[in-house]
Write a protein that holds these residues in place. Sequence first.
Motif, PDB file in Angstrom:
ATOM      1  N   TRP A  48       0.820  -1.185  -0.048  1.00  0.00           N
ATOM      2  CA  TRP A  48       0.038   0.018  -0.069  1.00  0.00           C
ATOM      3  C   TRP A  48       0.896   1.233   0.103  1.00  0.00           C
ATOM      4  O   TRP A  48       0.549   2.215  -0.831  1.00  0.00           O
ATOM      5  CB  TRP A  48      -1.004  -0.018   1.209  1.00  0.00           C
ATOM      6  N   GLN A  50       3.721   1.648  -0.986  1.00  0.00           N
ATOM      7  CA  GLN A  50       4.611   1.827  -2.273  1.00  0.00           C
ATOM      8  C   GLN A  50       3.531   2.158  -3.344  1.00  0.00           C
ATOM      9  O   GLN A  50       4.119   3.118  -4.290  1.00  0.00           O
ATOM     10  CB  GLN A  50       5.096   0.495  -2.847  1.00  0.00           C
ATOM     11  N   GLU A  51       2.308   1.677  -3.473  1.00  0.00           N
ATOM     12  CA  GLU A  51       1.504   2.271  -4.587  1.00  0.00           C
ATOM     13  C   GLU A  51       0.787   3.411  -4.223  1.00  0.00           C
ATOM     14  O   GLU A  51       0.276   4.160  -5.235  1.00  0.00           O
ATOM     15  CB  GLU A  51       0.367   1.086  -4.630  1.00  0.00           C
ATOM     16  N   TYR A  52       0.761   4.013  -3.167  1.00  0.00           N
ATOM     17  CA  TYR A  52       0.099   5.349  -2.759  1.00  0.00           C
ATOM     18  C   TYR A  52       0.614   6.510  -3.656  1.00  0.00           C
ATOM     19  O   TYR A  52       2.023   6.603  -3.443  1.00  0.00           O
ATOM     20  CB  TYR A  52       0.262   5.657  -1.291  1.00  0.00           C
ATOM     21  N   LYS A  53      -0.027   7.062  -4.162  1.00  0.00           N
ATOM     22  CA  LYS A  53       0.503   8.414  -4.737  1.00  0.00           C
ATOM     23  C   LYS A  53      -0.144  10.051  -4.104  1.00  0.00           C
ATOM     24  O   LYS A  53      -1.415  10.087  -4.305  1.00  0.00           O
ATOM     25  CB  LYS A  53       0.097   8.238  -6.351  1.00  0.00           C
TER      26      LYS A  53
END
Length: 97
Positions: A48, A50-53
């Motif tokens: 999560w 790593q994927e959060y922008k």
Amino acid sequence: MRKYLAQIQQQTDSLNKLPVKQQDKTYLQALIALQGDLKSAENGMNIWMQEYKDDSAKGNEPLRIQYLESEKEKVNLVKTQILQTLQRADSLLLKTR
């Protein structure tokens, strides 16, 4: 989580040093399953993060709110998985203290 993983490894190592007939197979299996669940929970958190922008849709407020709401749902699922797994770890490892 790392503290629990270390405790589980210590317990597993101790059980594996015993003669096979003296090993508590049920407890050993529970430790191994819990170890896998802890690693899975930690992995879910890492994925999560790593994927959060943070900058997703910054110029479009409605789209940004939608993105943040979906991320809130994801992080709440991760949080629930972590807390439930930690609770199980507390229960299982408390028996050995």
